[in-house]
Design an enzyme around this catalytic site. Structure first.
Site, PDB file in Angstrom:
ATOM      1  N   THR A   1      -3.679   1.738 -14.484  1.00 55.06           N
ATOM      2  CA  THR A   1      -4.176   0.024 -14.851  1.00 55.06           C
ATOM      3  C   THR A   1      -5.139  -0.378 -13.986  1.00 55.06           C
ATOM      4  OG1 THR A   1      -2.377  -0.636 -13.239  1.00 55.06           O
ATOM      5  CG2 THR A   1      -1.457  -0.331 -15.441  1.00 55.06           C
ATOM      6  N   GLY A   2      -5.771   0.473 -13.106  1.00 50.81           N
ATOM      7  CA  GLY A   2      -6.928   0.301 -12.398  1.00 50.81           C
ATOM      8  C   GLY A   2      -8.274   0.783 -13.190  1.00 50.81           C
TER       9      GLY A   2
ATOM     10  N   ASP B   1       0.895  -1.177   0.093  1.00 52.05           N
ATOM     11  CA  ASP B   1      -0.179   0.127   0.171  1.00 52.05           C
ATOM     12  C   ASP B   1       0.897   1.110  -0.015  1.00 52.05           C
ATOM     13  OD1 ASP B   1      -1.662   2.204   0.881  1.00 52.05           O
ATOM     14  OD2 ASP B   1      -2.382   1.150   2.300  1.00 52.05           O
ATOM     15  N   ILE B   2       0.680   2.148  -0.932  1.00 54.16           N
ATOM     16  CA  ILE B   2       1.701   3.251  -1.234  1.00 54.16           C
ATOM     17  C   ILE B   2       1.532   3.995   0.230  1.00 54.16           C
ATOM     18  CG2 ILE B   2       0.084   4.797  -2.584  1.00 54.16           C
ATOM     19  CD1 ILE B   2       2.861   5.246  -4.434  1.00 54.16           C
TER      20      ILE B   2
ATOM     21  N   GLY C   1      -9.658   3.758  -5.836  1.00 47.81           N
ATOM     22  CA  GLY C   1      -8.406   2.924  -6.046  1.00 47.81           C
ATOM     23  C   GLY C   1      -7.376   3.911  -5.134  1.00 47.81           C
ATOM     24  N   VAL C   2      -6.072   4.068  -5.711  1.00 48.28           N
ATOM     25  CA  VAL C   2      -4.982   4.654  -4.960  1.00 48.28           C
ATOM     26  C   VAL C   2      -5.275   5.933  -4.583  1.00 48.28           C
ATOM     27  CG1 VAL C   2      -3.714   5.186  -6.983  1.00 48.28           C
ATOM     28  CG2 VAL C   2      -2.478   4.655  -4.551  1.00 48.28           C
ATOM     29  N   ASP C   3      -5.951   6.456  -5.603  1.00 49.41           N
ATOM     30  CA  ASP C   3      -6.448   8.126  -5.170  1.00 49.41           C
ATOM     31  C   ASP C   3      -7.124   8.054  -3.874  1.00 49.41           C
ATOM     32  OD1 ASP C   3      -6.664  10.707  -5.557  1.00 49.41           O
ATOM     33  OD2 ASP C   3      -8.442  10.371  -6.969  1.00 49.41           O
TER      34      ASP C   3
ATOM     35  N   ASN D   1      -7.111  11.943 -11.486  1.00 49.05           N
ATOM     36  CA  ASN D   1      -7.824  12.449 -12.684  1.00 49.05           C
ATOM     37  C   ASN D   1      -7.990  13.742 -12.982  1.00 49.05           C
ATOM     38  OD1 ASN D   1     -10.317  13.847 -11.003  1.00 49.05           O
ATOM     39  ND2 ASN D   1     -10.373  11.795 -10.181  1.00 49.05           N
TER      40      ASN D   1
HETATM   41  N1  AR6 Z   1      -1.273   1.509  -3.082  1.00 46.89           N
HETATM   42  C1  AR6 Z   1      -0.683   1.099  -4.169  1.00 46.89           C
HETATM   43  N2  AR6 Z   1      -1.410   0.713  -5.265  1.00 46.89           N
HETATM   44  C2  AR6 Z   1      -2.781   1.036  -5.087  1.00 46.89           C
HETATM   45  C3  AR6 Z   1      -3.431   1.064  -3.918  1.00 46.89           C
HETATM   46  C4  AR6 Z   1      -2.569   1.811  -2.942  1.00 46.89           C
HETATM   47  N3  AR6 Z   1      -3.260   1.818  -1.758  1.00 46.89           N
HETATM   48  N4  AR6 Z   1      -4.871   1.227  -4.212  1.00 46.89           N
HETATM   49  C5  AR6 Z   1      -4.860   0.745  -5.581  1.00 46.89           C
HETATM   50  N5  AR6 Z   1      -3.800   0.603  -5.868  1.00 46.89           N
HETATM   51  P1  AR6 Z   1      -6.444   3.104  -9.833  1.00 46.89           P
HETATM   52  P2  AR6 Z   1      -5.953   4.624 -12.408  1.00 46.89           P
HETATM   53  C6  AR6 Z   1      -3.265   0.107  -7.192  1.00 46.89           C
HETATM   54  O1  AR6 Z   1      -7.762   2.861 -10.359  1.00 46.89           O
HETATM   55  O2  AR6 Z   1      -6.256   3.202 -13.132  1.00 46.89           O
HETATM   56  C7  AR6 Z   1      -9.395   7.009  -9.495  1.00 46.89           C
HETATM   57  O3  AR6 Z   1     -10.835   7.081  -9.237  1.00 46.89           O
HETATM   58  C8  AR6 Z   1      -4.701  -0.593  -8.148  1.00 46.89           C
HETATM   59  O4  AR6 Z   1      -4.450  -2.012  -7.885  1.00 46.89           O
HETATM   60  O5  AR6 Z   1      -6.160   3.797  -8.587  1.00 46.89           O
HETATM   61  O6  AR6 Z   1      -5.068   5.594 -12.909  1.00 46.89           O
HETATM   62  C9  AR6 Z   1      -8.860   8.372  -9.662  1.00 46.89           C
HETATM   63  O7  AR6 Z   1      -9.494   9.158  -8.958  1.00 46.89           O
HETATM   64  C10 AR6 Z   1      -3.854  -0.241  -9.694  1.00 46.89           C
HETATM   65  O8  AR6 Z   1      -3.044  -1.248  -9.876  1.00 46.89           O
HETATM   66  O9  AR6 Z   1      -5.669   4.266 -10.952  1.00 46.89           O
HETATM   67  C11 AR6 Z   1      -9.109   8.459 -11.387  1.00 46.89           C
HETATM   68  O10 AR6 Z   1     -10.638   8.667 -11.615  1.00 46.89           O
HETATM   69  C12 AR6 Z   1      -3.228   0.966  -9.459  1.00 46.89           C
HETATM   70  O11 AR6 Z   1      -3.308   1.199  -8.238  1.00 46.89           O
HETATM   71  C13 AR6 Z   1      -8.831   7.093 -11.657  1.00 46.89           C
HETATM   72  O12 AR6 Z   1      -9.216   6.042 -10.583  1.00 46.89           O
HETATM   73  C14 AR6 Z   1      -4.148   2.038 -10.318  1.00 46.89           C
HETATM   74  O13 AR6 Z   1      -5.478   1.765 -10.158  1.00 46.89           O
HETATM   75  C15 AR6 Z   1      -7.533   6.767 -12.010  1.00 46.89           C
HETATM   76  O14 AR6 Z   1      -7.563   5.317 -12.430  1.00 46.89           O
END
Ligand code: AR6
Length: 181
Positions: free
Chosen positions: A128-129, A16-17, A38-40, A30
């Site tokens: 990638t999410g 977890d970052i 997600g990570v955001d 975004n």
């Molecule tokens: N630590 C590290 N990586 C993580 C964590 C964490 N705590 N949580 C999720 N991931 P995403 P995107 C991974 O969807 O595709 C949001 O709604 C996750 O498993 O977070 O760039 C934003 O507001 C995946 O491998 O980002 C945007 O609207 C990676 O982080 C949109 O999602 C990216 O997944 C951005 O989408």
């Protein structure tokens, strides 16, 4: 896994970052700079409301942040100095230019970190999410871009850490890093 690039290090770890100690943490944001999932979501939850307040001010000043670009806030309650909110491309099969936009997220984040003198920068796997970028392709672009930056650019960044959430993503980045090494 650690790859040495001259005097710099590129590390891959699973987790977890928000739990990683770094000067700058990169967020997968975004264009509206509004807290999402997600990570955001994890970064906003752990960092507290100060981050969203600063993003609101930035939004009022610049409007949207286009894909490939990034903005900086402080890290609120997180033990970092800065959050670099990078906006990845939303993946569309056959769209032209999305590789460059994804690469630009990493190089822009590293430039913003360097301008502030950051030594340790942590990255998630951008796009990638929710944004649907195929993980093996995104991993190759991310690793190659950060690797080239550390090799070629004068920078304060001595350690780039990819923090990968799940097994599949961690494996894809390990494969990409093995090809770089
Ligand atoms: N630590 C590290 N990586 C993580 C964590 C964490 N705590 N949580 C999720 N991931 P995403 P995107 C991974 O969807 O595709 C949001 O709604 C996750 O498993 O977070 O760039 C934003 O507001 C995946 O491998 O980002 C945007 O609207 C990676 O982080 C949109 O999602 C990216 O997944 C951005 O989408």
């Amino acid at each position: 896994m650690v790859v040495t690039i001259g005097t710099k290090h590129l590390r891959l770890q699973q987790g977890d970052i928000t739990r990683v100690l770094a000067d700058a943490i990169v967020n997968a944001a975004n264009s509206d700079l509004m807290a999402g999932s997600g990570v955001d979501g994890a970064i906003h939850r752990a960092g507290g409301p100060k981050i969203a307040e600063q993003l609101k001010e930035i939004r009022e000043r610049i409007g949207q942040c286009p894909a490939g670009d990034a903005v900086v806030t402080t890290a609120g309650n997180l033990p970092a100095k800065w959050i670099i909110h990078a906006v990845g491309p939303v993946y569309h099969p056959n769209a032209i230019g999305q590789e460059d936009l994804l690469a630009s997220c990493y190089s822009k984040a590293l430039r913003l970190a360097s301008e502030r003198g950051a030594r340790i920068v942590a990255f998630p796997s951008i796009s990638t999410g929710s944004f649907g970028y195929p993980t093996p392709d995104a991993a190759r672009i991310a690793i190659n871009t950060v690797g080239a930056f550390l090799r070629e650019e004068p920078t304060s960044v001595a350690h780039a850490i990819f923090v990968l959430f799940d097994d599949k993503t961690f494996d894809a980045y390990k494969r990409a890093a093995a090809a770089l090494a």
